[in-house]
Design a protein around this motif. Structure first.
Motif, mmCIF file in Angstrom:
data_model
loop_
_atom_site.group_PDB
_atom_site.id
_atom_site.type_symbol
_atom_site.label_atom_id
_atom_site.label_comp_id
_atom_site.label_asym_id
_atom_site.label_seq_id
_atom_site.Cartn_x
_atom_site.Cartn_y
_atom_site.Cartn_z
ATOM 1 N N THR A 158 27.282 -9.534 -23.643
ATOM 2 C CA THR A 158 26.600 -8.409 -23.016
ATOM 3 C C THR A 158 25.938 -7.552 -24.078
ATOM 4 N N VAL A 159 24.693 -7.192 -23.829
ATOM 5 C CA VAL A 159 23.965 -6.338 -24.770
ATOM 6 C C VAL A 159 23.372 -5.150 -24.011
ATOM 7 N N TYR A 160 22.964 -4.157 -24.769
ATOM 8 C CA TYR A 160 22.543 -2.874 -24.196
ATOM 9 C C TYR A 160 21.263 -2.399 -24.870
ATOM 10 N N THR A 191 25.299 5.572 -26.270
ATOM 11 C CA THR A 191 25.844 4.304 -26.782
ATOM 12 C C THR A 191 27.363 4.347 -26.820
ATOM 13 N N ILE A 245 28.669 3.615 -23.395
ATOM 14 C CA ILE A 245 28.599 2.181 -23.083
ATOM 15 C C ILE A 245 29.704 1.419 -23.806
ATOM 16 N N LEU A 246 29.934 1.750 -25.058
ATOM 17 C CA LEU A 246 30.994 1.082 -25.828
ATOM 18 C C LEU A 246 32.355 1.300 -25.180
ATOM 19 N N GLU A 291 32.260 -0.771 -21.806
ATOM 20 C CA GLU A 291 32.105 -2.216 -21.973
ATOM 21 C C GLU A 291 32.793 -2.654 -23.270
ATOM 22 N N LEU A 313 31.200 -5.391 -25.370
ATOM 23 C CA LEU A 313 29.777 -5.302 -25.703
ATOM 24 C C LEU A 313 29.530 -6.010 -27.028
ATOM 25 N N VAL A 346 23.397 -4.167 -29.416
ATOM 26 C CA VAL A 346 22.559 -3.074 -28.936
ATOM 27 C C VAL A 346 21.161 -3.243 -29.512
ATOM 28 N N VAL A 371 29.865 -5.248 -33.167
ATOM 29 C CA VAL A 371 28.744 -5.004 -32.251
ATOM 30 C C VAL A 371 27.473 -4.990 -33.096
#
Length: 326
Positions: free
Chosen positions: A159-161, A209, A212-213, A216, A219, A222, A246
């Motif tokens: 999964t990326v953001y 960010t 999100i971290l 997720e 993760l 990014v 990450v």
């Protein structure tokens, strides 16, 4: 080859214009970037160098923050001066700046857009045709490059953001588009989250960010679509103790991005060429004033792709954004 030949001819004519005083009076150009950041500071160096080389006066106004509300009053003030022949600008909204820049044209000022464009960026067949040219990156392709780089760094799955800046801005919109389309086409095992918009606030990018971290835990990477997004994303990863776990891909080759690369946090940096954009925009203005009618309506300035293997190569390192005194 044809485009390179055209640019060479434009350069020669612009230099001839400067050397022989082809205009009845000295040209005066307004430079209105998007905001204060290392990218636009390097672009300003290009503008100023070209202006010096060509004997052109430049009036620079730099918005303190990104947005139509900050940029438009400065644009209106430039128009009201009554002494500018051209305005070189990075529109902070591809739609909302059409009217104010059309007003500049109606007052006899010609417009060149750099980094960001108006409408769909097609000044020949698109809805907006009045700018002389768009000079900047192919941002959709830049997003594809970022996607391939991040996919490689995380092993093609996970999964990326995306952390971005503002909606309805042609540059970052294209980057996110290219990133998402490439991931969907070539890496079906990668899930893309976002983008979130930090409004060109690095502290907000850190917070987004970090959220999100926390949400997720698995993760993998990014993509930061500009200076503030990449810097904030990298800082959040470091603060979480996840450097090297990450992976971050950074759009824009700031010193901060390179430092994060040296720490193993950033795996890939896309360096745009803001100096080229600024220098060529002034050159185009001078060539247009000299009577050149064949200037290309769109010029893509390309990228330098920087990673840990080539970052110390002088031929690559020259594209890291260097601002004197910074």
């Amino acid at each position: 080859m044809r485009k390179n030949t055209t640019l060479a001819m434009a350069a020669a004519l612009a230099l001839a214009f400067a050397a022989h005083g082809a205009a009845a009076e000295k040209l005066k150009i307004g430079f209105l970037p998007g905001v204060v950041d290392p990218f636009y500071q390097v672009m300003q160096l290009g503008v100023e160098k070209a202006a010096k080389d060509l004997g052109i006066d430049v009036v620079t106004q730099i918005p303190p923050t990104w947005g139509v509300e900050a940029q438009t009053p400065l644009l209106d003030a430039m128009v009201a001066r009554g002494d500018l022949n051209y305005i070189i600008t990075a529109p902070t909204d591809k739609d909302q700046l059409i009217g104010p820049l059309q007003a500049a044209v109606d007052h006899g000022i010609k417009v060149i857009t750099v980094d960001t464009y108006l409408g769909d960026g097609d000044y020949v067949k698109g809805p907006v045709k009045f700018p002389i040219s768009y000079i900047g990156s192919d941002n959709v392709e830049g997003g594809r490059i970022a996607a391939r780089g991040l996919a490689k760094a995380i092993g093609g799955k996970g999964t990326v953001y995306i952390n971005s800046t503002n909606p309805n801005v042609s540059s970052v919109e294209g980057r996110a588009q290219g990133f998402k389309e490439l991931m969907a086409k070539e890496f079906p095992d990668i899930k893309v989250l976002g983008p979130d918009f930090n409004l060109d606030d690095e502290n907000k990018a850190v917070q987004q960010t970090a959220a999100i971290l926390a949400r997720e835990p698995n993760l993998a990477g990014v993509f930061g679509t500009n200076v503030f997004s990449a810097g904030g994303a990298g800082t959040a990863v470091v603060n979480a103790g996840l450097g090297g776990h990450v992976q971050v891909v950074a759009y824009d080759a700031t010193k901060q991005a390179i430092e994060l690369m040296n720490k193993g946090v950033v795996s890939l940096v896309l360096a745009q060429k803001p100096f080229d954009m600024g220098y060529m925009a002034v050159m185009f203005a001078a060539a247009d004033a000299a009577g050149v009618t064949s200037l290309p309506r769109r010029v893509e300035t390309g990228f330098a792709i920087i990673d840990k293997d080539n970052v110390k190569d002088p031929a690559v390192a020259r594209f890291i954004y260097q601002v004197p005194g910074k």
